[in-house]
Write a protein that holds these residues in place. Structure first.
Motif, PDB file in Angstrom:
ATOM      1  N   GLY A  34      -2.263   4.635   3.932  1.00 60.30           N
ATOM      2  CA  GLY A  34      -2.003   4.404   4.361  1.00 60.30           C
ATOM      3  C   GLY A  34      -3.169   3.320   4.705  1.00 60.30           C
ATOM      4  O   GLY A  34      -2.698   1.845   5.639  1.00 60.30           O
ATOM      5  N   PHE A  35      -4.308   3.635   4.351  1.00 60.99           N
ATOM      6  CA  PHE A  35      -5.618   2.898   4.857  1.00 60.99           C
ATOM      7  C   PHE A  35      -6.665   3.241   4.096  1.00 60.99           C
ATOM      8  O   PHE A  35      -6.643   4.386   4.022  1.00 60.99           O
ATOM      9  CB  PHE A  35      -5.727   2.072   6.244  1.00 60.99           C
ATOM     10  CG  PHE A  35      -5.895   3.345   7.184  1.00 60.99           C
ATOM     11  CD1 PHE A  35      -6.981   3.664   8.255  1.00 60.99           C
ATOM     12  CD2 PHE A  35      -4.908   3.847   8.387  1.00 60.99           C
ATOM     13  CE1 PHE A  35      -7.801   4.693   9.039  1.00 60.99           C
ATOM     14  CE2 PHE A  35      -4.959   4.639   8.896  1.00 60.99           C
ATOM     15  CZ  PHE A  35      -6.080   5.173   9.308  1.00 60.99           C
ATOM     16  N   GLU A  53       1.834  -1.570   1.135  1.00 64.17           N
ATOM     17  CA  GLU A  53       3.064  -0.917   1.068  1.00 64.17           C
ATOM     18  C   GLU A  53       3.274  -0.423   2.028  1.00 64.17           C
ATOM     19  O   GLU A  53       4.660   0.502   2.328  1.00 64.17           O
ATOM     20  CB  GLU A  53       2.755   0.537   0.400  1.00 64.17           C
ATOM     21  CG  GLU A  53       3.469  -0.963  -1.427  1.00 64.17           C
ATOM     22  CD  GLU A  53       3.071  -0.060  -2.102  1.00 64.17           C
ATOM     23  OE1 GLU A  53       3.030   1.624  -2.538  1.00 64.17           O
ATOM     24  OE2 GLU A  53       3.615  -0.409  -3.854  1.00 64.17           O
ATOM     25  N   ALA A  54       2.166   0.099   3.280  1.00 63.79           N
ATOM     26  CA  ALA A  54       2.414   1.083   4.391  1.00 63.79           C
ATOM     27  C   ALA A  54       3.155   0.383   5.814  1.00 63.79           C
ATOM     28  O   ALA A  54       3.072  -1.069   5.801  1.00 63.79           O
ATOM     29  CB  ALA A  54       0.968   1.436   5.105  1.00 63.79           C
ATOM     30  N   ALA A  60      -0.511   1.773  13.278  1.00 65.70           N
ATOM     31  CA  ALA A  60      -1.063   1.288  14.349  1.00 65.70           C
ATOM     32  C   ALA A  60      -1.263   2.143  15.850  1.00 65.70           C
ATOM     33  O   ALA A  60      -2.839   2.123  15.752  1.00 65.70           O
ATOM     34  CB  ALA A  60      -0.344   0.299  15.675  1.00 65.70           C
ATOM     35  N   PRO A  61      -1.052   2.902  15.974  1.00 61.90           N
ATOM     36  CA  PRO A  61      -1.143   4.514  16.116  1.00 61.90           C
ATOM     37  C   PRO A  61      -2.176   5.160  15.504  1.00 61.90           C
ATOM     38  O   PRO A  61      -3.433   5.727  16.567  1.00 61.90           O
ATOM     39  CB  PRO A  61      -0.241   5.043  17.160  1.00 61.90           C
ATOM     40  CG  PRO A  61       1.229   4.312  16.781  1.00 61.90           C
ATOM     41  CD  PRO A  61       0.750   3.923  15.271  1.00 61.90           C
ATOM     42  N   ALA A  62      -2.311   5.298  14.584  1.00 62.99           N
ATOM     43  CA  ALA A  62      -3.433   6.407  13.841  1.00 62.99           C
ATOM     44  C   ALA A  62      -4.868   5.273  13.488  1.00 62.99           C
ATOM     45  O   ALA A  62      -5.925   5.511  13.597  1.00 62.99           O
ATOM     46  CB  ALA A  62      -3.179   6.197  12.380  1.00 62.99           C
ATOM     47  N   ILE A  63      -4.508   4.213  13.626  1.00 62.95           N
ATOM     48  CA  ILE A  63      -5.636   2.877  13.977  1.00 62.95           C
ATOM     49  C   ILE A  63      -6.335   3.059  14.970  1.00 62.95           C
ATOM     50  O   ILE A  63      -7.531   2.659  14.472  1.00 62.95           O
ATOM     51  CB  ILE A  63      -5.462   1.242  12.740  1.00 62.95           C
ATOM     52  CG1 ILE A  63      -4.839   1.854  11.844  1.00 62.95           C
ATOM     53  CG2 ILE A  63      -6.327   0.480  13.220  1.00 62.95           C
ATOM     54  CD1 ILE A  63      -4.642   0.471  10.876  1.00 62.95           C
ATOM     55  N   ARG A  82      -5.506  -6.580   3.618  1.00 60.66           N
ATOM     56  CA  ARG A  82      -4.915  -5.565   3.340  1.00 60.66           C
ATOM     57  C   ARG A  82      -5.456  -4.769   1.497  1.00 60.66           C
ATOM     58  O   ARG A  82      -5.551  -5.945   1.052  1.00 60.66           O
ATOM     59  CB  ARG A  82      -3.041  -5.947   3.162  1.00 60.66           C
ATOM     60  CG  ARG A  82      -2.814  -6.286   4.290  1.00 60.66           C
ATOM     61  CD  ARG A  82      -1.065  -6.888   4.597  1.00 60.66           C
ATOM     62  NE  ARG A  82      -0.510  -5.560   4.598  1.00 60.66           N
ATOM     63  CZ  ARG A  82      -0.192  -4.742   4.935  1.00 60.66           C
ATOM     64  NH1 ARG A  82      -1.147  -4.388   6.380  1.00 60.66           N
ATOM     65  NH2 ARG A  82       0.373  -3.749   5.293  1.00 60.66           N
ATOM     66  N   TYR A  83      -4.276  -3.725   1.362  1.00 58.45           N
ATOM     67  CA  TYR A  83      -4.499  -3.500  -0.259  1.00 58.45           C
ATOM     68  C   TYR A  83      -3.889  -3.231  -0.570  1.00 58.45           C
ATOM     69  O   TYR A  83      -2.647  -3.156  -0.140  1.00 58.45           O
ATOM     70  CB  TYR A  83      -6.354  -2.917  -0.314  1.00 58.45           C
ATOM     71  CG  TYR A  83      -5.895  -1.248  -0.090  1.00 58.45           C
ATOM     72  CD1 TYR A  83      -5.201  -0.476  -0.463  1.00 58.45           C
ATOM     73  CD2 TYR A  83      -5.731  -1.190   1.417  1.00 58.45           C
ATOM     74  CE1 TYR A  83      -5.614   0.877  -0.756  1.00 58.45           C
ATOM     75  CE2 TYR A  83      -5.207   0.068   1.809  1.00 58.45           C
ATOM     76  CZ  TYR A  83      -5.485   1.275   0.516  1.00 58.45           C
ATOM     77  OH  TYR A  83      -5.201   2.131   0.964  1.00 58.45           O
ATOM     78  N   ARG A  84      -4.041  -3.094  -2.173  1.00 59.85           N
ATOM     79  CA  ARG A  84      -2.688  -1.957  -3.394  1.00 59.85           C
ATOM     80  C   ARG A  84      -2.994  -2.055  -4.158  1.00 59.85           C
ATOM     81  O   ARG A  84      -4.879  -2.093  -5.236  1.00 59.85           O
ATOM     82  CB  ARG A  84      -1.353  -3.178  -3.583  1.00 59.85           C
ATOM     83  CG  ARG A  84      -2.061  -3.787  -4.777  1.00 59.85           C
ATOM     84  CD  ARG A  84      -0.389  -4.864  -4.542  1.00 59.85           C
ATOM     85  NE  ARG A  84      -1.081  -6.038  -4.951  1.00 59.85           N
ATOM     86  CZ  ARG A  84      -0.393  -6.506  -4.207  1.00 59.85           C
ATOM     87  NH1 ARG A  84       0.516  -6.836  -3.750  1.00 59.85           N
ATOM     88  NH2 ARG A  84      -1.041  -8.401  -4.034  1.00 59.85           N
ATOM     89  N   LEU A  85      -2.391  -0.169  -4.624  1.00 66.49           N
ATOM     90  CA  LEU A  85      -3.247   0.263  -5.590  1.00 66.49           C
ATOM     91  C   LEU A  85      -2.151  -0.042  -6.469  1.00 66.49           C
ATOM     92  O   LEU A  85      -0.800   0.275  -6.729  1.00 66.49           O
ATOM     93  CB  LEU A  85      -3.507   1.733  -5.258  1.00 66.49           C
ATOM     94  CG  LEU A  85      -3.848   2.380  -4.145  1.00 66.49           C
ATOM     95  CD1 LEU A  85      -3.319   3.940  -3.923  1.00 66.49           C
ATOM     96  CD2 LEU A  85      -5.395   2.382  -4.121  1.00 66.49           C
TER      97      LEU A  85
END
Length: 98
Positions: A34-35, A53-54, A60-63, A82-85
């Motif tokens: 997710g991040f 893609e998340a 938000a709660p995890a961050i 943001r990033y993408r694989l």
């Protein structure tokens, strides 16, 4: 490059119920995708880059929890970009920041 506090980052992740998967250069990869975290030039600061893609609402709660646990250890985790694989030509995975 600043002194990277990987031990403290691992401790913050564990306290937030997350696991470190891999650290490379200035990036910290987590067990989930997710991040990712990135050390900055500031000694106690990291950036949180969200996977393109998340689901924002799920992240938000995890961050927020990770930021709280990191702050207890003297670390600052700010939201970055943001990033993408992407699949590389030689079957490697590449990270593209967007």
């Amino acid at each position: 490059m600043s002194n990277r506090k990987l031990g403290e980052v691992r401790e913050a992740l564990t306290a937030a119920g997350m696991d470190l998967s891999y650290a490379y250069e200035d990036l910290v990869f987590l067990e989930h995708n997710g991040f990712i975290l990135q050390f900055t030039e500031k000694e106690n600061e990291l950036l949180i880059h969200k996977n393109d893609e998340a689901n924002e609402d799920e992240l938000a709660p995890a961050i927020t929890l990770l930021q709280q646990k990191a702050a207890e250890l003297g670390l600052t985790m700010n939201v970055g970009g943001r990033y993408r694989l992407c699949q590389g030509d030689d079957e490697t995975i590449q990270i593209e920041f967007c």
